[in-house]
Write a protein that holds these residues in place. Structure first.
Motif, mmCIF file in Angstrom:
data_model
loop_
_atom_site.group_PDB
_atom_site.id
_atom_site.type_symbol
_atom_site.label_atom_id
_atom_site.label_comp_id
_atom_site.label_asym_id
_atom_site.label_seq_id
_atom_site.Cartn_x
_atom_site.Cartn_y
_atom_site.Cartn_z
ATOM 1 N N ILE A 4 0.845 -1.203 0.000
ATOM 2 C CA ILE A 4 0.000 0.000 0.000
ATOM 3 C C ILE A 4 0.880 1.254 0.000
ATOM 4 N N ASP A 5 2.082 1.110 0.547
ATOM 5 C CA ASP A 5 3.044 2.212 0.572
ATOM 6 C C ASP A 5 3.933 2.090 -0.678
ATOM 7 N N GLY A 6 3.547 2.819 -1.720
ATOM 8 C CA GLY A 6 4.239 2.705 -3.005
ATOM 9 C C GLY A 6 5.699 3.099 -2.935
ATOM 10 N N ASP A 7 6.024 4.109 -2.118
ATOM 11 C CA ASP A 7 7.425 4.524 -1.986
ATOM 12 C C ASP A 7 8.259 3.407 -1.363
ATOM 13 N N ALA A 8 7.680 2.769 -0.340
ATOM 14 C CA ALA A 8 8.397 1.666 0.325
ATOM 15 C C ALA A 8 8.595 0.519 -0.656
ATOM 16 N N ALA A 9 7.562 0.196 -1.437
ATOM 17 C CA ALA A 9 7.674 -0.886 -2.428
ATOM 18 C C ALA A 9 8.780 -0.549 -3.436
ATOM 19 N N ARG A 11 9.643 -5.974 -9.406
ATOM 20 C CA ARG A 11 8.909 -4.769 -9.809
ATOM 21 C C ARG A 11 8.035 -4.324 -8.645
ATOM 22 N N PRO A 12 7.985 -3.006 -8.384
ATOM 23 C CA PRO A 12 7.100 -2.538 -7.315
ATOM 24 C C PRO A 12 5.678 -2.296 -7.835
ATOM 25 N N VAL A 13 4.693 -2.549 -7.004
ATOM 26 C CA VAL A 13 3.304 -2.218 -7.342
ATOM 27 C C VAL A 13 2.660 -1.620 -6.095
ATOM 28 N N THR A 14 1.932 -0.527 -6.300
ATOM 29 C CA THR A 14 1.182 0.061 -5.184
ATOM 30 C C THR A 14 -0.208 -0.554 -5.191
ATOM 31 N N VAL A 15 -0.577 -1.186 -4.094
ATOM 32 C CA VAL A 15 -1.902 -1.814 -4.023
ATOM 33 C C VAL A 15 -2.382 -1.845 -2.578
ATOM 34 N N ASP A 16 -3.671 -1.561 -2.412
ATOM 35 C CA ASP A 16 -4.302 -1.749 -1.108
ATOM 36 C C ASP A 16 -5.062 -3.069 -1.189
ATOM 37 N N VAL A 17 -4.586 -4.081 -0.472
ATOM 38 C CA VAL A 17 -5.187 -5.419 -0.614
ATOM 39 C C VAL A 17 -6.623 -5.477 -0.108
ATOM 40 N N THR A 18 -7.054 -4.459 0.638
ATOM 41 C CA THR A 18 -8.441 -4.466 1.127
ATOM 42 C C THR A 18 -9.431 -4.065 0.026
ATOM 43 N N VAL A 19 -8.909 -3.553 -1.090
ATOM 44 C CA VAL A 19 -9.790 -3.091 -2.173
ATOM 45 C C VAL A 19 -9.731 -4.100 -3.322
ATOM 46 N N ARG A 20 -10.826 -4.825 -3.486
ATOM 47 C CA ARG A 20 -10.843 -5.947 -4.430
ATOM 48 C C ARG A 20 -10.446 -5.519 -5.853
ATOM 49 N N GLU A 21 -10.965 -4.359 -6.292
ATOM 50 C CA GLU A 21 -10.684 -3.899 -7.667
ATOM 51 C C GLU A 21 -9.197 -3.638 -7.855
ATOM 52 N N GLN A 22 -8.545 -3.082 -6.837
ATOM 53 C CA GLN A 22 -7.100 -2.819 -6.962
ATOM 54 C C GLN A 22 -6.320 -4.119 -7.089
ATOM 55 N N VAL A 23 -6.742 -5.119 -6.329
ATOM 56 C CA VAL A 23 -6.045 -6.410 -6.371
ATOM 57 C C VAL A 23 -6.257 -7.067 -7.732
ATOM 58 N N SER A 24 -7.502 -7.071 -8.223
ATOM 59 C CA SER A 24 -7.767 -7.693 -9.538
ATOM 60 C C SER A 24 -6.968 -6.988 -10.618
ATOM 61 N N ALA A 78 -9.722 -6.684 7.757
ATOM 62 C CA ALA A 78 -9.726 -6.354 6.323
ATOM 63 C C ALA A 78 -8.358 -6.608 5.693
ATOM 64 N N VAL A 79 -7.290 -6.172 6.352
ATOM 65 C CA VAL A 79 -5.972 -6.307 5.712
ATOM 66 C C VAL A 79 -5.550 -7.785 5.677
ATOM 67 N N SER A 80 -5.608 -8.468 6.810
ATOM 68 C CA SER A 80 -5.119 -9.862 6.839
ATOM 69 C C SER A 80 -6.058 -10.821 6.117
ATOM 70 N N LEU A 81 -7.372 -10.683 6.349
ATOM 71 C CA LEU A 81 -8.283 -11.737 5.886
ATOM 72 C C LEU A 81 -8.987 -11.378 4.577
ATOM 73 N N ASP A 82 -9.601 -10.185 4.512
ATOM 74 C CA ASP A 82 -10.211 -9.785 3.232
ATOM 75 C C ASP A 82 -9.121 -9.702 2.160
ATOM 76 N N GLY A 83 -7.953 -9.204 2.559
ATOM 77 C CA GLY A 83 -6.844 -9.068 1.604
ATOM 78 C C GLY A 83 -6.508 -10.415 0.971
ATOM 79 N N ALA A 84 -6.421 -11.464 1.811
ATOM 80 C CA ALA A 84 -6.097 -12.797 1.287
ATOM 81 C C ALA A 84 -7.237 -13.328 0.418
ATOM 82 N N PHE A 85 -8.468 -13.032 0.811
ATOM 83 C CA PHE A 85 -9.621 -13.428 -0.023
ATOM 84 C C PHE A 85 -9.490 -12.793 -1.406
#
Ligand code: NAD
Length: 264
Positions: free
Chosen positions: A35-40, A51-64, A105-112
């Motif tokens: 989620i922290d693009g600079d850190a990635a 390769r770095p990617v900025t993504v919030d795993v809690t947001v399904r559309e971003q993950v897809s 949301a981060v640990s479980l929804d993210g993995a879903f």
């Protein structure tokens, strides 16, 4: 598995960054997702073949969108490591709904979200490996109720995916680390600098873990040496979950040696 496409979430820091480096050293093409693009970007700059990617795993559309982009550029994901997490440090009686939901949301929804996104590609490719970073908190009570519930859920999801998708050559395992000094502890250490030292004394092996201890177990479960291992949760915890020496000592009859005479 040279050239395997590996997606590591939360890889901009701590344990995930070391998993990413190890996977790349083993020949994988590594996606450093955070989620922290600079850190990635900072971590990816130190790892050839990533390769770095900025993504919030809690947001399904971003993950897809991330997985679609990765598959288009490099092919199906061969290894997914669900490592992103946040850990609230709020006692249960003052835990707000917002904090409860964030940890879950981060640990479980993210993995879903990530598992749902990579499965079609893995099935089409005839297999793949998923490693979920759980915690000893998912297996025993050591505080952090919301985080612990999320990690217990992740352990259950690990078994479900392993059983449901095993016939497609997909293996799904988890590791359950004990205490590792990473930035996840920073907030707590700012108000309680000794916490890690106090934690260390509970570990039978006499120290807390290093990110490398966890990464080594993850790379084992992700690789061909573990090709008949699926659905397990491997504690990487310096022996913490094996028992309670403090209790054994406290209830021992005074003067009874730990190893009685004659025992070998
Ligand atoms: N450090 C420990 O003591 C310990 C113990 C047991 C388990 N774990 C687990 O190990 C894993 C790695 O933790 P760490 O100690 O390296 O922590 P960390 O805080 O150093 O790293 C976590 C990373 O996840 C990222 N992240 C947070 N929310 C995200 C989101 N919504 N989407 C994408 N990325 C997000 C953060 O930006 C960070 O880079 C976690 O799953 C954690 O629960 C850690």
């Amino acid at each position: 598995m040279a050239g395997r496409v590996s997606v590591i979430t939360g890889a901009g820091s701590g344990i995930g960054a070391v998993i990413a480096a190890r996977a790349a050293a083993a020949g994988d093409l590594v996606v450093v997702a955070d989620i922290d693009g600079d850190a990635a970007a900072r971590v990816s700059a130190t790892i050839a073949g990533s390769r770095p990617v900025t993504v919030d795993v809690t947001v399904r559309e971003q993950v897809s969108a991330m997985i679609e982009q990765v598959e288009r550029a490099a092919g199906p994901v061969g290894l997914l490591v669900n490592n992103a997490a946040v850990a609230s440090d709020v006692p249960f009686d003052s835990l707000s709904e917002q904090i409860w939901r964030r940890d879950i949301a981060v640990s479980l929804d993210g993995a879903f979200h990530t598992i749902s996104a990579v499965l079609p590609g893995m099935i089409a490719a005839g297999g793949g490996a998923i490693v979920n970073i759980a915690s000893v908190n998912g297996l025993t009570y050591v505080g952090n109720e919301a985080y612990s519930a999320a990690k217990a859920g992740l352990i259950s999801l690990t078994r479900s995916i392993a059983v449901r998708y095993g016939r497609h050559g997909i293996r799904c395992n988890a590791v359950a680390p004990g205490t590792v000094a990473t930035p996840i502890w920073e907030e707590r250490m700012a108000v309680d600098p000794d916490v890690i030292t106090r934690a260390a004394k509970w570990y039978p092996l006499g120290r807390i873990g290093r990110p490398e201890d966890v990464a080594a177990a993850v790379l084992f479960l992700a690789g061909d040496d573990a090709s008949w291992i699926s659905g397990v949760t491997l504690p990487v915890d310096g022996g913490l979950l094996a028992g309670r020496l403090q209790m054994a000592d406290e209830i021992a009859i005074a003067g009874t040696p730990v190893v009685p005479d004659g025992d070998t």
